[in-house]
Motif scaffolding. Structure first.
Motif, PDB file in Angstrom:
ATOM      1  N   HIS A   1      81.169  57.181  76.631  1.00  0.00           N
ATOM      2  CA  HIS A   1      79.779  56.793  76.841  1.00  0.00           C
ATOM      3  C   HIS A   1      78.821  57.885  76.382  1.00  0.00           C
ATOM      4  N   ILE A   2      77.671  57.426  75.925  1.00  0.00           N
ATOM      5  CA  ILE A   2      76.542  58.333  75.704  1.00  0.00           C
ATOM      6  C   ILE A   2      75.656  58.223  76.941  1.00  0.00           C
ATOM      7  N   LEU A   3      75.252  59.367  77.496  1.00  0.00           N
ATOM      8  CA  LEU A   3      74.517  59.363  78.755  1.00  0.00           C
ATOM      9  C   LEU A   3      73.042  59.681  78.546  1.00  0.00           C
ATOM     10  N   GLY A   4      72.243  59.161  79.479  1.00  0.00           N
ATOM     11  CA  GLY A   4      70.816  59.466  79.522  1.00  0.00           C
ATOM     12  C   GLY A   4      70.383  59.543  80.975  1.00  0.00           C
TER      13      GLY A   4
ATOM     14  N   PHE B   1      71.977  65.562  73.494  1.00  0.00           N
ATOM     15  CA  PHE B   1      72.976  64.507  73.342  1.00  0.00           C
ATOM     16  C   PHE B   1      74.066  64.752  74.391  1.00  0.00           C
ATOM     17  N   ILE B   2      74.252  63.777  75.312  1.00  0.00           N
ATOM     18  CA  ILE B   2      75.224  63.935  76.404  1.00  0.00           C
ATOM     19  C   ILE B   2      76.378  62.961  76.177  1.00  0.00           C
ATOM     20  N   TYR B   3      77.613  63.482  76.211  1.00  0.00           N
ATOM     21  CA  TYR B   3      78.792  62.675  75.883  1.00  0.00           C
ATOM     22  C   TYR B   3      79.810  62.740  77.025  1.00  0.00           C
ATOM     23  N   ARG B   4      80.375  61.559  77.359  1.00  0.00           N
ATOM     24  CA  ARG B   4      81.422  61.492  78.388  1.00  0.00           C
ATOM     25  C   ARG B   4      82.648  60.778  77.816  1.00  0.00           C
ATOM     26  N   PHE B   5      83.823  61.397  77.967  1.00  0.00           N
ATOM     27  CA  PHE B   5      85.107  60.864  77.499  1.00  0.00           C
ATOM     28  C   PHE B   5      85.925  60.517  78.738  1.00  0.00           C
ATOM     29  N   ASN B   6      86.283  59.240  78.908  1.00  0.00           N
ATOM     30  CA  ASN B   6      86.840  58.767  80.176  1.00  0.00           C
ATOM     31  C   ASN B   6      88.361  58.854  80.250  1.00  0.00           C
ATOM     32  N   SER B   7      88.895  60.020  79.943  1.00  0.00           N
ATOM     33  CA  SER B   7      90.333  60.242  80.064  1.00  0.00           C
ATOM     34  C   SER B   7      90.610  61.738  80.025  1.00  0.00           C
ATOM     35  N   PRO B   8      91.662  62.190  80.712  1.00  0.00           N
ATOM     36  CA  PRO B   8      92.036  63.607  80.604  1.00  0.00           C
ATOM     37  C   PRO B   8      92.360  63.964  79.156  1.00  0.00           C
ATOM     38  N   LEU B   9      91.872  65.106  78.723  1.00  0.00           N
ATOM     39  CA  LEU B   9      92.146  65.559  77.359  1.00  0.00           C
ATOM     40  C   LEU B   9      93.489  66.274  77.306  1.00  0.00           C
ATOM     41  N   THR B  10      94.285  65.894  76.306  1.00  0.00           N
ATOM     42  CA  THR B  10      95.567  66.544  76.086  1.00  0.00           C
ATOM     43  C   THR B  10      95.828  66.571  74.587  1.00  0.00           C
ATOM     44  N   TYR B  11      96.955  67.136  74.187  1.00  0.00           N
ATOM     45  CA  TYR B  11      97.199  67.354  72.767  1.00  0.00           C
ATOM     46  C   TYR B  11      97.209  66.077  71.950  1.00  0.00           C
ATOM     47  N   PHE B  12      97.631  64.928  72.555  1.00  0.00           N
ATOM     48  CA  PHE B  12      97.757  63.727  71.735  1.00  0.00           C
ATOM     49  C   PHE B  12      96.488  62.882  71.668  1.00  0.00           C
ATOM     50  N   ASN B  13      95.432  63.256  72.391  1.00  0.00           N
ATOM     51  CA  ASN B  13      94.179  62.523  72.216  1.00  0.00           C
ATOM     52  C   ASN B  13      93.003  63.432  71.867  1.00  0.00           C
TER      53      ASN B  13
ATOM     54  N   LEU C   1      83.400  61.999  69.235  1.00  0.00           N
ATOM     55  CA  LEU C   1      82.199  62.781  69.524  1.00  0.00           C
ATOM     56  C   LEU C   1      81.356  62.958  68.270  1.00  0.00           C
ATOM     57  N   LEU C   2      81.989  63.301  67.157  1.00  0.00           N
ATOM     58  CA  LEU C   2      81.243  63.498  65.917  1.00  0.00           C
ATOM     59  C   LEU C   2      80.657  62.185  65.398  1.00  0.00           C
ATOM     60  N   GLU C   3      81.393  61.070  65.579  1.00  0.00           N
ATOM     61  CA  GLU C   3      80.862  59.770  65.154  1.00  0.00           C
ATOM     62  C   GLU C   3      79.629  59.393  65.967  1.00  0.00           C
ATOM     63  N   GLN C   4      79.728  59.564  67.281  1.00  0.00           N
ATOM     64  CA  GLN C   4      78.595  59.211  68.146  1.00  0.00           C
ATOM     65  C   GLN C   4      77.401  60.134  67.895  1.00  0.00           C
TER      66      GLN C   4
END
Length: 567
Positions: free
Chosen positions: A423-426, A449-461, A469-472
């Motif tokens: 999601h992009i946040l405001g 620009f505020i960005y939220r990624f709805n999953s734990p970050l690990t090596y495979f994602n 993030l760059l696309e948004q």
């Protein structure tokens, strides 16, 4: 004592038992025993072992679960799905040797218990949510259809030569010509008595009466002379422990099926346990339930029984008759033990056709094709997942179908983690941070620009995170001075691949004159930055305690920059 109660939660209730509960518990126990007896005998036939083994599979497991389980209503015992799985695995390995068949069943049961205890030790109760409802629906419907088709041979009086469902269905015309009329009449009589009892006395154990009536007819009229098959001599008495006597190498063939069975049994049991716990207003502990299931299976193996799981029909009977505590399981187990030790002689007259009818009726209750079809309207992806699992069980067999179901559950989880929503946040008019959407309740903040990624970050994602993030950002890059990442949902653990990706992002944004900042988990992130040799602050990535502080600091910076005199 508290330590003992923690290991055996049932003891706490039994040691603090209130006398007013006894009448309801005793009534419920009689009803549970009446339902469990015919089902246990029928499932023993489904598993391919002596009827007494089905009774043994009820006694010690029920007592052990009463001590180790956290559900007050759950009744453990033989289950259609577990018996179908065991039969599918053991039958080809036993190659027609009945003793070897029985010993392999016991060994697989013990291995299932071992896997459950290991899972409990590593606190893997979260596996209760591992197989999604659509996958489990497909699995249970497939197993139910497989059992129903298999039992028609007992009801019609012939024997299937084929192993798989499709081949069996292809031979239906030939098999119908082999149908045995007296056996069919016995099956029809059983069905009539069952549904007649259900209509006249809905609360009475219809299965028990139908089977008992059929057995009485066989005994009184000597119907065996008409070639009506019965279950034969039942070797009752106390179970005597026998060490397995077969090539140890065969055990390798049981390892993965036992693991699959442990997962499926646990997930199925937890669905039942949670539903009745919710209805009666208490919670259950998934990790302790894993331990309880493991100990119950070990107890079954030691008493020469087969694998058990949560029995939804018997649990429903317990709840409907007002069962209050685990004492229901203990009383019901004692009743079944008395019959198994002292009263097995009449059981030999039970017609196989009657047991086939009972199994078909029990399997029909597992079927819920209407719910599967409803998924098509609610969630097509879930519908297709259910169909894949269902047809896998039907076309390639129970064990491969279960393996596929477990793999689908794993892939579904990985897909969710690898490709989560973002999601992009405001902020809204009250200054509350929320997602930007078509409702226009929230507005973006100029320059931020505020960005939220709805999953734990690990090596495979991490690569997907960077790309998203760059696309948004590219869509909103006009006059962006600062990119803030909500660190709370995605930075949950140290992963050096994620840290390297973050360093790359910082380099990319710095070249564009944009600050990269993280909001939340400040202390953890700074410690991880130090381990990964990543700079923080003005020389690297800014880290703030939370999103609101990050916004206030950046908005203050914007005001300060605007108030600076131009030269």
């Amino acid at each position: 004592m508290s330590r003992l109660y923690d290991v055996m939660p049932g003891l706490n209730i039994l040691f603090n038992y209130e006398r007013k509960w006894l009448a309801d518990d005793a009534k419920a126990a009689l009803s549970v025993a009446a339902v469990a007896l015919p089902v246990a005998i029928a499932y023993a036939q489904l598993t391919g072992v002596n009827a007494a083994v089905g009774l043994y599979s009820c006694i010690l497991p029920m007592m052990v679960y009463a001590l180790f389980g956290t559900s007050k209503q759950l009744i453990v015992g033989p289950d259609a799905a577990t018996c179908a799985v065991i039969a599918a695995v053991v039958t080809p390995l036993a190659a027609g040797d009945s003793i070897k068949h029985w010993q392999l069943v016991i060994t697989m049961t013990a291995m299932t218990g071992f896997w459950c205890i290991i899972a409990s030790r590593f606190k893997l109760g979260v596996l209760a949510d591992f197989l999604s409802k659509p996958i489990l629906m497909g699995l249970l419907n497939g197993v139910a259809i497989t059992i129903i088709v298999g039992q028609f041979s007992k009801v019609l009086g012939f024997t299937f030569d084929e192993k798989y469902l499709i081949e069996r269905l292809g031979g239906v015309p030939t098999y119908l010509s082999q149908a045995h009329v007296p056996t069919i009449l016995m099956a029809l009589l059983t069905v009539s008595i069952y549904f007649g009892m259900k209509r006249l006395k809905p609360t009475w154990p219809a299965s028990m009466f139908a089977i008992a009536f059929g057995a009485a007819l066989v005994w009184l009229l000597n119907l065996e002379q008409l070639d009506i098959k019965t279950i034969g001599i039942v070797d009752g008495g106390l179970p005597l422990f026998q060490a397995p006597d077969f090539n140890v190498g065969i055990i390798r063939e049981l390892v993965m099926p036992a693991l699959n069975l442990a997962i499926v049994s646990f997930v199925s049991m937890m669905l039942t346990a949670r539903s009745f716990a919710s209805k009666n207003g208490y919670d259950i502990d998934a990790d302790k339930e894993f331990m309880a299931l493991g100990m119950a299976n070990f107890a079954s193996a030691l008493s020469q029984g087969f694998a058990v799981s949560g029995a939804d029909s018997r649990t429903a009977v317990n709840d409907a008759n007002g069962g209050k505590t685990q004492l229901v399981s203990i009383i019901a187990a004692i009743i079944i033990a008395i019959i198994a030790i002292c009263l097995t002689a009449p059981l030999e007259f039970i017609p196989s056709a009657a047991l086939g009818v009972v199994l078909i009726i029990a399997s029909v209750h597992l079927l819920d094709l209407k719910a599967v079809w409803k998924l098509r309207q609610k969630d097509k992806q879930a519908f297709y997942l259910t169909l894949i699992t269902l047809f896998a069980v039907l076309f390639i067999g129970v064990i491969p179908g279960i393996t596929l179901a477990v793999l689908l559950g794993l892939f579904q989880f990985i897909r969710t983690v690898m490709r989560p929503t973002d999601h992009i946040l405001g902020v809204d008019i009250n200054g509350v941070v929320r997602s930007l959407d078509t409702s226009d309740k929230a507005k973006s903040i100029d320059g931020i620009f505020i960005y939220r990624f709805n999953s734990p970050l690990t090596y495979f994602n991490s690569s997907y995170f960077k790309r998203r993030l760059l696309e948004q950002y590219a869509r909103h890059k006009d006059d962006i001075q600062c990119v803030i990442i909500d660190a709370v949902p995605c930075f949950t653990h140290l992963d050096l691949s994620v840290m390297a990706m973050l360093d790359d992002l910082n380099t990319i944004f710095r070249k564009r004159g944009v600050r990269l900042e993280l909001a939340g988990r400040k202390r953890q992130l700074l410690a991880w930055f130090e381990k990964a040799d990543i700079k923080s602050g003005s020389d690297g990535i800014y880290v703030h305690s939370d999103l609101y502080l990050a916004l206030r600091i950046n908005q203050s910076k914007q005001v300060t920059d605007e108030e600076k005199p131009t030269i």
